[in-house]
Scaffold this motif. Structure first.
Motif, PDB file in Angstrom:
ATOM      1  N   LYS A  44       3.620  -9.531 -27.825  1.00 17.83           N
ATOM      2  CA  LYS A  44       3.744  -8.081 -27.627  1.00 17.83           C
ATOM      3  C   LYS A  44       2.543  -7.352 -28.212  1.00 17.83           C
ATOM      4  N   LEU A  45       2.109  -7.771 -29.385  1.00 16.90           N
ATOM      5  CA  LEU A  45       0.953  -7.146 -30.009  1.00 16.90           C
ATOM      6  C   LEU A  45      -0.314  -7.419 -29.204  1.00 16.90           C
ATOM      7  N   THR A  48      -1.147  -5.102 -26.376  1.00 14.99           N
ATOM      8  CA  THR A  48      -1.663  -3.776 -26.704  1.00 14.99           C
ATOM      9  C   THR A  48      -3.112  -3.810 -27.163  1.00 14.99           C
ATOM     10  N   HIS A  86      -1.892  -4.172 -39.245  1.00 15.34           N
ATOM     11  CA  HIS A  86      -1.119  -4.057 -38.008  1.00 15.34           C
ATOM     12  C   HIS A  86      -0.204  -5.259 -37.785  1.00 15.34           C
TER      13      HIS A  86
END
Length: 154
Positions: A44-45, A48, A86
């Motif tokens: 998912k990261l 992005t 992050h």
């Protein structure tokens, strides 16, 4: 009389052994679930982020619980680096995974080393470190899931 004693012994001694096996099986299942969940978080990261292909060093071999625990602790420390802010969810997942594997190793009387001290990196390329750490985590967890049978050996 000896048959009666044997039956009594079996009824008293057998359930704890069965429970331990079940607990280890449940523990292994939860470990695998955490590893799979962490990979989902990484994917998912990655969706992005801009596409990058950092050169990732070869991950260490997975020999058993001792080596898995050791590398997960190192990976956990890498994920705590300020340049990887992050990655808090992934760091949390890896930390939880390391704790579960460590607990399983202790339960199975495997030798487990102390967690390594966090290293402070004077990283002048934080973006590169971020992508490299993410790639290391992903590659190791994929390898870990392919070698899940190693969770049964020290």
């Amino acid at each position: 009389m000896s048959i009666l004693l044997a039956i009594l012994y079996i009824s008293v001694a057998l359930p704890p052994d069965c429970t331990v096996l079940s607990t280890n099986g449940d523990s292994i299942d939860s470990i695998l679930t955490i590893a799979q969940t962490t990979l989902v978080h990484i994917e998912k990261l990655r969706m992005t982020l801009p596409v990058t292909q950092p050169k990732v060093p070869v991950s260490p071999p997975i020999k058993g619980l001792t080596s898995i625990t050791q590398y997960l602790a190192v990976l956990d420390n890498d994920l705590k680096n300020p340049s990887t802010d992050h990655l808090i969810q992934i760091q949390s997942d890896v930390s939880s995974l390391e704790g579960r594997v460590r607990s399983l190793a202790v339960t199975m009387n495997c030798p487990v080393q102390d967690r390594p001290a966090p290293q402070t990196h004077g990283n002048i390329f934080p973006e590169t470190h971020f992508h490299l750490t993410l790639a290391k985590a992903q590659l190791y967890l994929e390898k870990f899931l392919r070698n899940k049978d190693k969770l049964k050996v020290c």
